[in-house]
Design a protein around this motif. Structure first.
Motif, PDB file in Angstrom:
ATOM      1  N   LEU A  66       0.834  -1.205   0.000  1.00  0.00           N
ATOM      2  CA  LEU A  66       0.000   0.000   0.000  1.00  0.00           C
ATOM      3  C   LEU A  66       0.866   1.252   0.000  1.00  0.00           C
ATOM      4  O   LEU A  66       0.654   2.173  -0.782  1.00  0.00           O
ATOM      5  N   ASN A  67       1.868   1.271   0.901  1.00  0.00           N
ATOM      6  CA  ASN A  67       2.722   2.455   0.983  1.00  0.00           C
ATOM      7  C   ASN A  67       3.451   2.715  -0.333  1.00  0.00           C
ATOM      8  O   ASN A  67       3.644   3.867  -0.724  1.00  0.00           O
ATOM      9  N   GLU A  68       3.835   1.637  -0.993  1.00  0.00           N
ATOM     10  CA  GLU A  68       4.492   1.808  -2.291  1.00  0.00           C
ATOM     11  C   GLU A  68       3.549   2.496  -3.274  1.00  0.00           C
ATOM     12  O   GLU A  68       3.925   3.419  -3.982  1.00  0.00           O
ATOM     13  N   HIS A  69       2.302   2.019  -3.257  1.00  0.00           N
ATOM     14  CA  HIS A  69       1.317   2.614  -4.155  1.00  0.00           C
ATOM     15  C   HIS A  69       1.090   4.087  -3.832  1.00  0.00           C
ATOM     16  O   HIS A  69       1.040   4.940  -4.720  1.00  0.00           O
ATOM     17  N   TYR A  70       0.949   4.407  -2.518  1.00  0.00           N
ATOM     18  CA  TYR A  70       0.707   5.802  -2.122  1.00  0.00           C
ATOM     19  C   TYR A  70       1.875   6.692  -2.523  1.00  0.00           C
ATOM     20  O   TYR A  70       1.698   7.820  -2.968  1.00  0.00           O
ATOM     21  N   GLN A  71       3.065   6.130  -2.355  1.00  0.00           N
ATOM     22  CA  GLN A  71       4.274   6.870  -2.709  1.00  0.00           C
ATOM     23  C   GLN A  71       4.277   7.200  -4.202  1.00  0.00           C
ATOM     24  O   GLN A  71       4.429   8.351  -4.597  1.00  0.00           O
ATOM     25  N   SER A  72       4.028   6.168  -4.997  1.00  0.00           N
ATOM     26  CA  SER A  72       4.165   6.367  -6.443  1.00  0.00           C
ATOM     27  C   SER A  72       3.014   7.191  -7.003  1.00  0.00           C
ATOM     28  O   SER A  72       3.177   7.870  -8.012  1.00  0.00           O
ATOM     29  N   SER A  73       1.854   7.158  -6.351  1.00  0.00           N
ATOM     30  CA  SER A  73       0.757   7.964  -6.879  1.00  0.00           C
ATOM     31  C   SER A  73       0.618   9.282  -6.108  1.00  0.00           C
ATOM     32  O   SER A  73      -0.413   9.949  -6.209  1.00  0.00           O
ATOM     33  N   ALA A  74       1.641   9.618  -5.307  1.00  0.00           N
ATOM     34  CA  ALA A  74       1.689  10.903  -4.593  1.00  0.00           C
ATOM     35  C   ALA A  74       0.456  11.163  -3.744  1.00  0.00           C
ATOM     36  O   ALA A  74      -0.119  12.249  -3.763  1.00  0.00           O
ATOM     37  N   ARG A  75       0.026  10.152  -3.005  1.00  0.00           N
ATOM     38  CA  ARG A  75      -1.116  10.337  -2.103  1.00  0.00           C
ATOM     39  C   ARG A  75      -0.686  11.188  -0.910  1.00  0.00           C
ATOM     40  O   ARG A  75       0.504  11.327  -0.619  1.00  0.00           O
ATOM     41  N   ALA A  76      -1.704  11.703  -0.184  1.00  0.00           N
ATOM     42  CA  ALA A  76      -1.446  12.625   0.925  1.00  0.00           C
ATOM     43  C   ALA A  76      -1.125  11.899   2.225  1.00  0.00           C
ATOM     44  O   ALA A  76      -0.826  12.522   3.230  1.00  0.00           O
ATOM     45  N   PHE A  77      -1.230  10.577   2.216  1.00  0.00           N
ATOM     46  CA  PHE A  77      -1.034   9.851   3.482  1.00  0.00           C
ATOM     47  C   PHE A  77      -0.189   8.609   3.277  1.00  0.00           C
ATOM     48  O   PHE A  77      -0.014   8.121   2.153  1.00  0.00           O
TER      49      PHE A  77
END
Lengths: 277, 197, 197
Positions: free
Chosen positions: B44-55
Motif C-alpha cells: 500500500l505504501n508503495e502505491h501511495y508513494q508512487s501515486s503521490a497520495r497525501a497519506f
C-alpha cells in the motif's frame, strides 16, 4: 550585566541555570572554576529571589552546594599525588553531564513532537461510528491512569442519589410505604434500613417509613437485625429462604434492586401531612 | 470472502480507524497471517508513494496507523481533533525524557536529575496520559514509580520505545564535552551513560 | 505552495477532518475556487475507482467525507465489534476501580458507590478474568464478594495491588487535577511555576 535582559523565568531550575552559565562562559565542565561559577550563579539567584521568593527556594540549595564545594577545594590537600583524594566537584560534574544528556534527549523529543504533530491522524473514525450505530459501548485501552481517575472521580463525587422511582405529587402514607417495602422484600429478602431512606428523604418520608416498619414488625411481617451494636440495620422478610444463592443468581439482572420500584419516595413539598395523620 | 485482495482489506480497516491497530488484530479479523499484513502494508505504501497520495501507513505504538505526509501540515492543521498547536512545555519534555529513559522511576529520582520538584508536571503528564503509574519502588517509603504509555508513543509518532535514540547516539554530546580536556576518566563518565538504556 | 496539487491537498484535508467538510470551507482553507474543489474530488474518486482503493469521497450532510466502500463494511464493523482484549468500557473501568480499591466487595456495595446495578459489568469482568469471586461476606444473606485477579495486575502492568496509589496519594493527584481543570494547553499548565507545588 550585559545580558540583563535574560528572562529569569526561562530557567527550568538550578541545573538549567548552571548549564546556561557553563555554556555562556564556555566552561570546561571537567575542570569547573567553582569560585567563578558560584559567583555568577549567586548573582542570578539574588535576582530571582527579588522576583519570586518561592521559586528561589529550588535555586538556593544548589547555591549552598556550590559554596560547599568551593570551601572544600580550599582545604589543604596533603600530597599532590594522593590517590585517595577525590575531587569535590566530581559529583556535581556527573549531575551536570547527566542533566545535559536529558536536555539533549528533550531536544530530540521536541523534533519528534514537531514531526509527529505535522502528520495528521485520520480525523473521523468510521470504526467508532459503527460502534455507536450498533449501540456498543465505547471502549478504551485502559492504563492505571484511567483506573485511578475513575476511582478518584467516584470518590470525589457525592454519593449518587439512591435509585428512586419518582412519581410526581404522590402522597406518602405509611400503608403505601409498607407496600413498597413489602415489594422490595419480595425481591430481595433483606434490605438495609439505610437503603430505605434515600439521602434526599424528607423528614416526613423518614417518619412515615419508620411507622410503616414498626407496623410491619408488629404484624411479624419483618424482622430487624443488626450487625454489631452500632452496625447497620437490616430489614428482612420473616420467613427467610435458605441462603447461598448460586453465582448465576447473583448475576441475574433482575435481582438488582436498583430498578425496583420504590413507590412512595417523594419530594418534601409533595408530602401530605394530613393523609399521614 | 469478498473477493478483495489483502491490500484492499487492510486498507479498509486501517483507513476506518483513527488509532493504531496491531497487525495481530488486523490478521485475526481478515483471516490472514501477520506476515501477510506486513506485506500488504508495504504494498500500500508503495502505491501511495508512487501515486503521490497525501497519506502513508506508519508504525505507531505497536500498530499501524494512517498519517498525512508532513509536507501538507499547513493544510490539515486545526481540522482534526489534535490541534497541533499545543506543544509540551520544556519542563514537560525534560521530565518525559527522564521518565522514558529511566522508567520505572520515582518522583524523587526525577527531582534529583532536574533539581526541581516535578509533582505538577508529572500530574499534568498523567492527565495527558503520556505517563502512568507502574508500581512502587522497593525502597523506604515505597514511592510510586512512573513510566510511559502507548499514548506517549503515539504522541511522538514512535513505533516503540526502542526507536528513541540509543546510548551511542547520545554519546556525541559527551565526546564533545570530553574534547575540552577531561579531568575524569572515560570509565567514570561512562558510568552515568550506561544507565541510559 | 507545497508543490502538491489540488487533489492531494483536498485529500489531506478530508482525511484529517473529524466531520464532513463543505466545499466552500475546503476552498477557503486551500486557497482554491469551489469549482476546483469539486473537480479535485471527482479526480480523486476516479483515481480510487481505477486503482481499486478501499475508500471513496462521499457527499454527506452538505460536505465531503471519506467512507470505506460498502463491500468491505464487514471488516470495518468487525474492528468495532471485536472487543479487543485490551479494551474496557467506561462502566467496566469504574466497576473494576471500585473492586480493586475496596476488595473484597459485594455487588451491593459496588452498586452503592456507582449508583448503578453492576451485575452485567461484573459478569463481563469475570469473563475477562479481571475479577474473581473471593468468598462470601459474613453478613445476612452472605453475598458473594469480588476481588481482582493476577490477570488484572498483568493488564495494568502492576507488580502487586500495593502498587496502586493509596487513596491518600490519590487525593493529592486529583486535587491537583482539579486545580488544573481545563488547562489543556501544555505550555500553560506546565509552566515552571506549577512545578513548585
Amino acid at each position: 550585566m550585559d545580558d540583563y535582559q535574560v528572562q529569569l523565568d526561562v530557567f527550568e531550575g538550578p541545573m538549567d541555570l548552571l548549564v546556561y552559565l557553563i555554556r555562556k562562559h564556555e566552561i570546561d565542565i571537567y575542570d569547573i572554576p567553582i569560585s567563578m561559577l558560584a559567583e555568577q550563579y549567586l548573582e542570578y539567584v539574588a535576582r530571582i529571589e527579588k522576583l519570586d521568593l518561592e521559586r528561589a527556594g529550588d535555586f538556593v540549595l544548589m547555591a549552598s552546594t556550590l559554596l560547599q564545594i568551593k570551601s572544600r577545594l580550599l582545604l589543604p590537600r596533603g600530597d599532590e599525588g594522593d590517590e585517595d583524594w577525590e575531587d569535590p566537584r566530581r559529583e556535581l560534574v556527573e549531575k551536570i553531564v547527566e542533566y545535559m544528556q536529558f536536555k539533549e534527549i528533550a531536544g530530540h523529543m521536541r523534533r519528534l513532537e514537531d514531526d509527529s504533530t505535522r502528520r495528521a491522524e485520520r480525523g473521523w473514525s468510521e470504526v467508532e461510528y459503527f460502534r455507536r450505530s450498533e449501540e456498543l459501548e465505547p471502549e478504551i485501552d485502559a492504563t492505571v491512569n484511567e483506573l485511578i481517575l475513575a476511582f478518584g472521580r467516584l470518590m470525589l463525587r457525592k454519593p449518587p442519589p439512591a435509585p428512586v422511582h419518582r412519581v410526581a405529587r404522590e402522597k406518602v402514607s405509611s400503608a403505601k410505604r409498607a407496600r413498597a417495602i413489602r415489594a422490595l422484600l419480595n425481591e430481595k429478602e433483606r434490605v438495609l434500613f439505610a437503603d430505605l431512606l434515600p439521602e434526599d428523604s424528607s423528614r416526613m418520608f423518614i417518619v412515615v417509613t419508620l411507622v410503616a416498619l414498626l407496623e410491619m414488625a408488629k404484624r411479624s411481617e419483618i424482622m430487624v437485625d443488626q450487625a454489631g451494636s452500632f452496625g447497620q440495620l437490616w430489614i428482612a422478610r420473616r420467613k427467610l429462604k435458605p441462603v447461598g444463592e448460586p453465582l448465576d443468581n447473583d448475576c441475574d439482572p433482575r435481582d438488582g434492586g436498583s430498578d425496583a420500584d420504590w413507590g412512595g419516595a417523594d419530594d418534601g413539598e409533595a408530602v401530605d401531612d394530613k393523609e399521614y395523620q | 470472502m469478498s473477493g478483495y485482495d489483502n491490500m484492499t482489506v487492510v486498507e479498509a480497516m486501517l483507513f476506518a480507524s483513527s488509532e493504531p491497530v496491531a497487525a495481530l488484530r488486523l490478521a485475526e479479523l481478515a483471516g490472514m497471517e501477520q506476515e501477510e499484513v506486513h506485506t500488504a502494508v508495504a504494498g500500500l505504501n508503495e502505491h501511495y508513494q508512487s501515486s503521490a497520495r497525501a497519506f502513508r501507513i506508519m508504525k505507531i505504538s505497536g500498530g499501524y496507523q494512517y498519517r498525512t505526509v508532513p509536507e501538507l501540515a499547513e493544510y490539515v492543521r486545526g481540522l482534526g481533533r489534535q490541534s497541533g498547536s499545543h506543544k509540551l512545555s520544556p519542563a514537560a519534555l525534560e521530565t518525559l525524557a527522564i521518565v522514558a529513559y529511566r522508567q520505572p522511576i520515582s518522583r524523587a529520582e526525577v527531582e534529583k536529575i532536574r533539581g526541581v520538584n516535578p509533582v505538577g508536571v508529572l500530574k499534568s503528564l498523567l492527565e495527558k496520559k503520556l505517563v502512568t503509574i507502574r508500581g512502587r519502588a522497593q525502597v523506604l517509603g515505597r514511592p510510586l514509580l512512573y513510566g510511559t504509555t502507548p499514548d506517549f508513543l503515539r504522541y511522538f509518532g514512535l513505533s516503540d520505545l526502542e526507536s528513541l535514540p540509543r546510548e551511542s547516539e547520545l554519546e556525541v554530546l559527551l565526546s564533545e564535552q570530553e574534547a575540552h580536556g577531561s579531568a575524569l576518566s572515560a570509565a567514570e563518565s561512562e558510568g552515568t551513560q550506561q544507565e541510559l538504556v
